[in-house]
Design a protein around this motif. Structure first.
Motif: not given
Length: 178
Positions: A82, A115-116, A121, A124, A150, A153, A155-156, A159
């Motif tokens: 990522d 996104a996670q 993230h 995204v 999302l 998580s 970091y999700g 988002v």
């Protein structure tokens, strides 16, 4: 390329890419490109890839972005990929970032998985900016369909919050929390 994947050797490679001019590190950059996917997925090597994206020439960034696109599944499924994708979204040309964004959008589960991620993230959020309105709407739908994932998580959630704010700003009501 084994040096780039070494704990301390990778730091030397990073400093060379950062401090030296393109002609001085051309051979080093070419050697990195030979095994770039394995290096990009390596816990130490990915830092060298990110430095090449940041400090490499326009042509090197283009070649690297093309290699990332061609191996997107492998990179997305690695623990550190990522960060490479986030760097590509930040430093590659607008044409390459658009191609990368479109590739991530059509890959099943890639956008939600990215996104996670710790660095994903942010990538995204950048992807949502570079896509045209129709593609961006599709990306929002793909992400909104996985809102529960999302929100589960760390970091999700960043988002998910962005999606919720966009939804409120456009007056479409609440997003599904499947």
């Amino acid at each position: 390329t084994a040096v780039a994947r070494h704990r301390y050797g990778g730091r030397i490679v990073q400093q060379l890419l950062k401090a030296c001019g393109a002609p001085q590190v051309r051979g080093l950059a070419e050697a990195l490109m030979q095994d770039i996917i394995m290096t990009a997925c390596h816990s130490f090597g990915h830092h060298s890839v990110r430095h090449l994206l940041q400090f490499g020439t326009e042509e090197q960034r283009h070649q690297l972005a093309q290699k990332i696109v061609s191996s997107i599944d492998t990179i997305c499924n690695s623990k550190v990929g990522d960060g490479d994708i986030a760097s590509a979204m930040e430093h590659a040309s607008s044409e390459d970032t658009l191609l990368l964004a479109r590739t991530l959008l059509v890959g099943p589960g890639l956008l939600v998985g990215l996104a996670q991620g710790r660095h994903g993230h942010g990538a995204v959020l950048r992807i949502l900016q570079v896509l045209d309105s129709q593609e961006s709407a599709h990306a929002y739908t793909v992400l909104a369909d996985e809102m529960a994932t999302l929100r589960a998580s760390r970091y999700g959630r960043v988002v998910a919050k962005h999606l919720e704010e966009k939804e409120v700003a456009h007056g479409h009501g609440q997003l599904e929390s499947t």
